[in-house]
Design a protein around this motif. Structure first.
Motif, short mmCIF file in Angstrom:
data_model
loop_
_atom_site.label_atom_id
_atom_site.label_comp_id
_atom_site.label_asym_id
_atom_site.label_seq_id
_atom_site.Cartn_x
_atom_site.Cartn_y
_atom_site.Cartn_z
N GLU A 27 10.38 -50.84 19.73
CA GLU A 27 10.12 -49.44 20.05
C GLU A 27 9.54 -48.76 18.82
OE1 GLU A 27 13.79 -47.65 21.34
OE2 GLU A 27 13.48 -48.32 23.39
N TRP A 28 8.50 -47.96 19.04
CA TRP A 28 7.88 -47.23 17.94
C TRP A 28 8.55 -45.87 17.81
CZ3 TRP A 28 5.40 -42.86 16.45
CH2 TRP A 28 4.68 -42.93 15.26
N PRO A 29 8.83 -45.37 16.65
CA PRO A 29 8.60 -45.97 15.34
C PRO A 29 9.68 -46.98 14.98
CG PRO A 29 9.53 -43.77 15.05
CD PRO A 29 9.34 -43.98 16.53
N CYS A 30 9.26 -48.19 14.68
CA CYS A 30 10.18 -49.25 14.29
C CYS A 30 10.69 -48.97 12.87
CB CYS A 30 9.46 -50.60 14.34
SG CYS A 30 8.09 -50.73 13.17
N TYR A 51 4.70 -34.06 12.93
CA TYR A 51 3.94 -35.22 13.40
C TYR A 51 4.75 -36.01 14.44
CZ TYR A 51 2.10 -39.94 13.52
OH TYR A 51 1.64 -41.17 13.96
N LEU A 52 6.01 -36.31 14.10
CA LEU A 52 6.84 -37.07 15.02
C LEU A 52 7.15 -36.29 16.29
CD1 LEU A 52 9.20 -38.78 12.45
CD2 LEU A 52 7.48 -39.90 13.89
N GLY A 53 7.26 -34.96 16.17
CA GLY A 53 7.46 -34.13 17.35
C GLY A 53 6.30 -34.23 18.31
N SER A 54 5.08 -34.27 17.77
CA SER A 54 3.91 -34.42 18.64
C SER A 54 3.90 -35.80 19.30
CB SER A 54 2.61 -34.17 17.87
OG SER A 54 2.39 -35.17 16.91
N CYS A 55 4.35 -36.81 18.57
CA CYS A 55 4.46 -38.15 19.17
C CYS A 55 5.53 -38.15 20.26
CB CYS A 55 4.81 -39.18 18.09
SG CYS A 55 3.51 -39.45 16.88
N LEU A 56 6.63 -37.46 20.01
CA LEU A 56 7.71 -37.37 20.99
C LEU A 56 7.21 -36.75 22.29
CD1 LEU A 56 11.29 -36.16 20.33
CD2 LEU A 56 10.02 -35.31 22.27
N VAL A 57 6.45 -35.68 22.19
CA VAL A 57 5.91 -35.01 23.40
C VAL A 57 5.01 -35.97 24.17
CG1 VAL A 57 4.39 -33.15 24.20
CG2 VAL A 57 6.14 -32.68 22.49
N ALA A 58 4.13 -36.67 23.47
CA ALA A 58 3.23 -37.61 24.13
C ALA A 58 4.02 -38.75 24.78
CB ALA A 58 2.21 -38.16 23.13
N PRO A 69 17.20 -36.99 25.57
CA PRO A 69 18.03 -37.13 24.36
C PRO A 69 17.79 -38.47 23.63
CG PRO A 69 19.34 -36.27 26.16
CD PRO A 69 18.02 -36.67 26.74
N ARG A 70 17.59 -39.53 24.38
CA ARG A 70 17.30 -40.84 23.78
C ARG A 70 15.94 -40.82 23.09
NH1 ARG A 70 14.91 -45.61 24.54
NH2 ARG A 70 16.01 -47.54 24.09
N THR A 71 14.97 -40.19 23.71
CA THR A 71 13.64 -40.09 23.12
C THR A 71 13.69 -39.27 21.83
OG1 THR A 71 12.71 -40.16 25.35
CG2 THR A 71 11.23 -39.45 23.61
N ARG A 72 14.45 -38.19 21.84
CA ARG A 72 14.59 -37.36 20.66
C ARG A 72 15.21 -38.15 19.50
NH1 ARG A 72 17.75 -35.62 17.64
NH2 ARG A 72 18.06 -33.71 16.56
N LEU A 73 16.26 -38.91 19.80
CA LEU A 73 16.89 -39.74 18.77
C LEU A 73 15.91 -40.78 18.23
CD1 LEU A 73 20.50 -40.34 20.07
CD2 LEU A 73 19.82 -39.13 18.00
N ARG A 74 15.16 -41.37 19.12
CA ARG A 74 14.21 -42.41 18.73
C ARG A 74 13.15 -41.88 17.78
NH1 ARG A 74 10.64 -45.67 23.21
NH2 ARG A 74 8.96 -46.35 21.83
N PHE A 75 12.63 -40.69 18.05
CA PHE A 75 11.54 -40.16 17.24
C PHE A 75 12.00 -39.30 16.08
CE2 PHE A 75 9.31 -41.59 20.93
CZ PHE A 75 8.06 -41.97 20.44
#
Length: 84
Positions: A27-30, A51-58, A69-75
């Motif tokens: 999973e990115w970001p590794c 930057y990571l917030g924009s990746c999270l939205v995409a 919540p899982r996506t937020r933790l990941r990014f």
């Protein structure tokens, strides 16, 4: 003198729409990319978070079944906290 062909290792870049890492398949970001991003952005935590917030939205748009919540933790969950 012979010619040398420069080969590069695969970058640890996101591969939408699955948002897996092009370098390791995780999973990115590794973990490798996390370290690279921290070095690249240096002390500019806010810029890295944007930057990571924009990746999270995409990623949230590409992976609508992934819980937010899982996506937020990941990014963003791995970012170092600011010292107060």
């Amino acid at each position: 003198m012979g010619r040398y062909r420069r080969t590069t290792l695969p970058g640890h870049l996101p591969s939408p729409p699955s948002w897996t890492c092009t370098g390791c398949g995780r999973e990115w970001p590794c973990a490798t990319k996390q370290s690279q991003l921290l070095a690249e952005f240096g002390g500019a935590r806010a810029a890295l978070a944007v930057y990571l917030g924009s990746c999270l939205v995409a990623a949230a748009q590409d992976l609508p079944t992934l819980p937010l919540p899982r996506t937020r933790l990941r990014f963003l969950g791995w970012l170092p906290r600011a010292r107060i």
